[in-house]
Design a protein around this motif. Structure first.
Motif, PDB file in Angstrom:
ATOM      1  N   GLN A  22      -6.094  15.023   5.725  1.00  0.00           N
ATOM      2  CA  GLN A  22      -6.297  13.928   6.678  1.00  0.00           C
ATOM      3  C   GLN A  22      -5.059  13.050   6.772  1.00  0.00           C
ATOM      4  O   GLN A  22      -4.629  12.687   7.865  1.00  0.00           O
ATOM      5  N   VAL A  23      -4.494  12.716   5.628  1.00  0.00           N
ATOM      6  CA  VAL A  23      -3.303  11.861   5.603  1.00  0.00           C
ATOM      7  C   VAL A  23      -2.130  12.585   6.264  1.00  0.00           C
ATOM      8  O   VAL A  23      -1.400  11.999   7.069  1.00  0.00           O
ATOM      9  N   ASP A  24      -1.966  13.865   5.954  1.00  0.00           N
ATOM     10  CA  ASP A  24      -0.871  14.639   6.548  1.00  0.00           C
ATOM     11  C   ASP A  24      -1.004  14.740   8.067  1.00  0.00           C
ATOM     12  O   ASP A  24       0.000  14.802   8.775  1.00  0.00           O
ATOM     13  N   ALA A  25      -2.231  14.765   8.565  1.00  0.00           N
ATOM     14  CA  ALA A  25      -2.471  14.901  10.001  1.00  0.00           C
ATOM     15  C   ALA A  25      -2.499  13.559  10.734  1.00  0.00           C
ATOM     16  O   ALA A  25      -2.567  13.534  11.964  1.00  0.00           O
ATOM     17  N   ALA A  26      -2.425  12.462  10.005  1.00  0.00           N
ATOM     18  CA  ALA A  26      -2.504  11.136  10.625  1.00  0.00           C
ATOM     19  C   ALA A  26      -1.364  10.939  11.620  1.00  0.00           C
ATOM     20  O   ALA A  26      -0.216  11.305  11.356  1.00  0.00           O
ATOM     21  N   ALA A  27      -1.696  10.372  12.749  1.00  0.00           N
ATOM     22  CA  ALA A  27      -0.725  10.191  13.832  1.00  0.00           C
ATOM     23  C   ALA A  27       0.327   9.127  13.518  1.00  0.00           C
ATOM     24  O   ALA A  27       1.472   9.239  13.953  1.00  0.00           O
ATOM     25  N   ASP A  28      -0.060   8.115  12.764  1.00  0.00           N
ATOM     26  CA  ASP A  28       0.864   7.022  12.472  1.00  0.00           C
ATOM     27  C   ASP A  28       0.390   6.245  11.246  1.00  0.00           C
ATOM     28  O   ASP A  28      -0.632   6.579  10.650  1.00  0.00           O
ATOM     29  N   SER A  29       1.137   5.220  10.901  1.00  0.00           N
ATOM     30  CA  SER A  29       0.816   4.403   9.724  1.00  0.00           C
ATOM     31  C   SER A  29      -0.550   3.747   9.842  1.00  0.00           C
ATOM     32  O   SER A  29      -1.280   3.653   8.856  1.00  0.00           O
ATOM     33  N   ALA A  30      -0.888   3.304  11.038  1.00  0.00           N
ATOM     34  CA  ALA A  30      -2.185   2.661  11.238  1.00  0.00           C
ATOM     35  C   ALA A  30      -3.326   3.635  10.948  1.00  0.00           C
ATOM     36  O   ALA A  30      -4.360   3.239  10.396  1.00  0.00           O
ATOM     37  N   ALA A  31      -3.146   4.891  11.286  1.00  0.00           N
ATOM     38  CA  ALA A  31      -4.174   5.903  11.013  1.00  0.00           C
ATOM     39  C   ALA A  31      -4.337   6.102   9.513  1.00  0.00           C
ATOM     40  O   ALA A  31      -5.456   6.246   9.018  1.00  0.00           O
ATOM     41  N   VAL A  32      -3.234   6.103   8.779  1.00  0.00           N
ATOM     42  CA  VAL A  32      -3.310   6.235   7.318  1.00  0.00           C
ATOM     43  C   VAL A  32      -4.020   5.028   6.719  1.00  0.00           C
ATOM     44  O   VAL A  32      -4.862   5.183   5.832  1.00  0.00           O
ATOM     45  N   VAL A  33      -3.713   3.852   7.204  1.00  0.00           N
ATOM     46  CA  VAL A  33      -4.368   2.630   6.726  1.00  0.00           C
ATOM     47  C   VAL A  33      -5.874   2.712   6.983  1.00  0.00           C
ATOM     48  O   VAL A  33      -6.675   2.335   6.124  1.00  0.00           O
ATOM     49  N   ALA A  34      -6.268   3.239   8.136  1.00  0.00           N
ATOM     50  CA  ALA A  34      -7.695   3.385   8.448  1.00  0.00           C
ATOM     51  C   ALA A  34      -8.365   4.382   7.503  1.00  0.00           C
ATOM     52  O   ALA A  34      -9.486   4.140   7.034  1.00  0.00           O
ATOM     53  N   ILE A  35      -7.694   5.480   7.209  1.00  0.00           N
ATOM     54  CA  ILE A  35      -8.232   6.470   6.266  1.00  0.00           C
ATOM     55  C   ILE A  35      -8.398   5.821   4.896  1.00  0.00           C
ATOM     56  O   ILE A  35      -9.439   5.953   4.249  1.00  0.00           O
ATOM     57  N   ALA A  36      -7.369   5.118   4.450  1.00  0.00           N
ATOM     58  CA  ALA A  36      -7.408   4.454   3.148  1.00  0.00           C
ATOM     59  C   ALA A  36      -8.537   3.424   3.100  1.00  0.00           C
ATOM     60  O   ALA A  36      -9.257   3.336   2.100  1.00  0.00           O
ATOM     61  N   SER A  37      -8.696   2.678   4.163  1.00  0.00           N
ATOM     62  CA  SER A  37      -9.755   1.681   4.220  1.00  0.00           C
ATOM     63  C   SER A  37     -11.127   2.330   4.062  1.00  0.00           C
ATOM     64  O   SER A  37     -11.988   1.812   3.347  1.00  0.00           O
ATOM     65  N   GLY A  38     -11.295   3.467   4.693  1.00  0.00           N
ATOM     66  CA  GLY A  38     -12.542   4.200   4.567  1.00  0.00           C
ATOM     67  C   GLY A  38     -12.804   4.696   3.157  1.00  0.00           C
ATOM     68  O   GLY A  38     -13.953   4.934   2.771  1.00  0.00           O
ATOM     69  N   GLU A  39     -11.746   4.821   2.381  1.00  0.00           N
ATOM     70  CA  GLU A  39     -11.850   5.255   0.989  1.00  0.00           C
ATOM     71  C   GLU A  39     -11.898   4.073   0.024  1.00  0.00           C
ATOM     72  O   GLU A  39     -11.868   4.260  -1.198  1.00  0.00           O
ATOM     73  N   GLY A  40     -11.901   2.849   0.581  1.00  0.00           N
ATOM     74  CA  GLY A  40     -12.017   1.653  -0.254  1.00  0.00           C
ATOM     75  C   GLY A  40     -10.702   1.056  -0.722  1.00  0.00           C
ATOM     76  O   GLY A  40     -10.677   0.267  -1.662  1.00  0.00           O
ATOM     77  N   HIS A  41      -9.613   1.413  -0.058  1.00  0.00           N
ATOM     78  CA  HIS A  41      -8.288   0.904  -0.429  1.00  0.00           C
ATOM     79  C   HIS A  41      -7.726   0.071   0.710  1.00  0.00           C
ATOM     80  O   HIS A  41      -7.884   0.419   1.872  1.00  0.00           O
ATOM     81  N   SER A  42      -7.051  -1.009   0.368  1.00  0.00           N
ATOM     82  CA  SER A  42      -6.543  -1.926   1.378  1.00  0.00           C
ATOM     83  C   SER A  42      -5.052  -2.152   1.197  1.00  0.00           C
ATOM     84  O   SER A  42      -4.610  -2.686   0.169  1.00  0.00           O
TER      85      SER A  42
END
Length: 54
Positions: A22-42
């Motif tokens: 998921q992280v490798d396929a993320a379009a940009d930094s904001a997408a990675v932040v959204a993935i991380a947020s979903g995993e409980g990381h900010s």
């Protein structure tokens, strides 16, 4: 705090192939932040960008 959250997220990514994909396929930094947020990381997109640049 953001750096600690990033480090914790990276540990989680390293141990989870699906999450890494998921992280490798993320379009940009904001997408990675959204993935991380979903995993409980900010952390911010700027923190992620600094991490990627090294």
């Amino acid at each position: 705090m953001s750096k600690a959250q990033l480090n914790a997220f990276m540990v989680k990514v390293a141990g989870n192939a699906a999450l890494k994909a998921q992280v490798d396929a993320a379009a940009d930094s904001a997408a990675v932040v959204a993935i991380a947020s979903g995993e409980g990381h900010s952390f911010t997109a700027a923190t992620w960008s600094r991490h990627v640049r090294g």
